[in-house]
Design a protein around this motif. Sequence first.
Motif, PDB file in Angstrom:
ATOM      1  N   LEU A  91       0.901  -1.100   0.114  1.00  0.00           N
ATOM      2  CA  LEU A  91      -0.141  -0.124   0.097  1.00  0.00           C
ATOM      3  C   LEU A  91       0.686   1.166   0.199  1.00  0.00           C
ATOM      4  CD1 LEU A  91      -3.055   0.369   0.106  1.00  0.00           C
ATOM      5  CD2 LEU A  91      -2.315   1.075   2.843  1.00  0.00           C
ATOM      6  N   LEU A  99      -4.882   6.052  -3.082  1.00  0.00           N
ATOM      7  CA  LEU A  99      -4.051   5.127  -2.282  1.00  0.00           C
ATOM      8  C   LEU A  99      -4.107   4.123  -3.840  1.00  0.00           C
ATOM      9  CD1 LEU A  99      -5.966   3.853   0.585  1.00  0.00           C
ATOM     10  CD2 LEU A  99      -3.931   5.556   0.529  1.00  0.00           C
ATOM     11  N   VAL A 101      -2.808   0.067  -4.432  1.00  0.00           N
ATOM     12  CA  VAL A 101      -2.692  -0.823  -3.157  1.00  0.00           C
ATOM     13  C   VAL A 101      -1.916  -2.265  -4.882  1.00  0.00           C
ATOM     14  CG1 VAL A 101      -5.026  -1.567  -3.916  1.00  0.00           C
ATOM     15  CG2 VAL A 101      -4.033  -2.947  -1.689  1.00  0.00           C
ATOM     16  N   VAL A 378      -5.520  -2.976   6.384  1.00  0.00           N
ATOM     17  CA  VAL A 378      -5.654  -3.743   4.574  1.00  0.00           C
ATOM     18  C   VAL A 378      -5.758  -4.905   5.379  1.00  0.00           C
ATOM     19  CG1 VAL A 378      -5.195  -4.196   2.610  1.00  0.00           C
ATOM     20  CG2 VAL A 378      -4.540  -2.120   3.238  1.00  0.00           C
ATOM     21  N   ILE A 395     -10.110  -2.083   2.670  1.00  0.00           N
ATOM     22  CA  ILE A 395      -9.352  -0.837   3.062  1.00  0.00           C
ATOM     23  C   ILE A 395      -9.885  -0.179   4.514  1.00  0.00           C
ATOM     24  CG2 ILE A 395      -7.700   0.985   2.804  1.00  0.00           C
ATOM     25  CD1 ILE A 395      -7.093   0.152  -0.048  1.00  0.00           C
TER      26      ILE A 395
END
Length: 401
Positions: A91, A99, A101, A378, A395
């Motif tokens: 992340l 974000l 990921v 997460v 998340i």
Amino acid sequence: MYDKWNLPRRRDKIVQRRAVTAVLAAAALLLTAGCSSDDGGSPGGDGSAPSSRTSGQASPPERSGEQTPPAKGSVKVLRTVATGLKTPWGLAALPDGDLLVSSRDEATITRVDGKTGKKTELGEVPGVSPAGEGGLLGIALSPEYASDHMIYAYFTSASDNRIVRMIYDEKKPSGEQLGAPDTVLRGIPKGVIHNGGRIAFGPDKMLFAGTGESGDTGLSQDKESLGGKILRITPEGEPAPGNPFPDSPVYSYGHRNVQGLAWDAKQRLFASEFGQNTWDELNAIKPGDNYGWPEAEGRSDEGGFHNPLEQWSTGEASPSGIAYAEGSIWMAGLRGQRLWRIPLKGTEASAEPQAFFEGEYGRLRTVLPAGENRLWLVSSNTDGHVEPKDGDDRILELEVS
């Protein structure tokens, strides 16, 4: 000298690098008896270890003085940011609050809108070979991201674990926004288990990487190997200036499988680590120190080993990512299925570790600072070890104290 580490002597401009053809190697998940691997425990073990306690990313803003946090903290879930993620692992937070990921098994990087949770796939990272605990693992943004738009990634290839960097071009269509990967470090030992994978840029703008011994325990004490180590390299992949061993990327050794890296407000480094079948560890990292594996698991009376500042039974922790916030280290537990808070005084725990969310969100993989008294968390329930629930993986945004 760098040939020993398989470091390229010269690199072309990244935009000129051709993408490596993706190689996907199928491998059966191997769990050795008595091994706290990615599932965080001995296969078929009873988890009846002794009681839990026997006594990338940037550093948070510096506060005046150094205050000891309260013995007890609190956690509040502010919101679910995103759901429906497949095997999320790494992340990274973009400057605008969105974000990034990574998906371990799908080898993709996805952008998650920090407000709406909308998911947009940047693209697939070529050359990733997912199998067992390997695949596309940690990601980190360049310290100069505002100008170079570079994403760093740690992944398992058909032959090794390696670190690459790629330009992120938001102007291109979804799915085609990742530039060709430029390899900055190769030759990290790979296995079906113990691939490490966490990367983070430190306050010194050097890249740190946590590696595993890939199931070969002898590599951890071998300072000529990149396995079972914490590495420190320049953004270009060279051994970083000031490393404890000349012309080497090795920063600390004697590790089994480093999974989390974080710095406190005084720029001190901490790392989480899988144990085997007795003790998982949280360590305060000093350059050049030996953390004991395989001669020591958890605290040891033998001289020459740096003891962990905290240790847990594998059923309580099996730690992955860590983050620093509000005077404490926050540690995500996989098999333990809980978020641990470890209040600090310097490089020692100032009070008993405190657990939150036990079993509530399942396996927890990654935790990352999200601003003052905030964390991103997460889950990891689609990685093959438990039955996913509706909405997995997700998340969360947390408020912590």
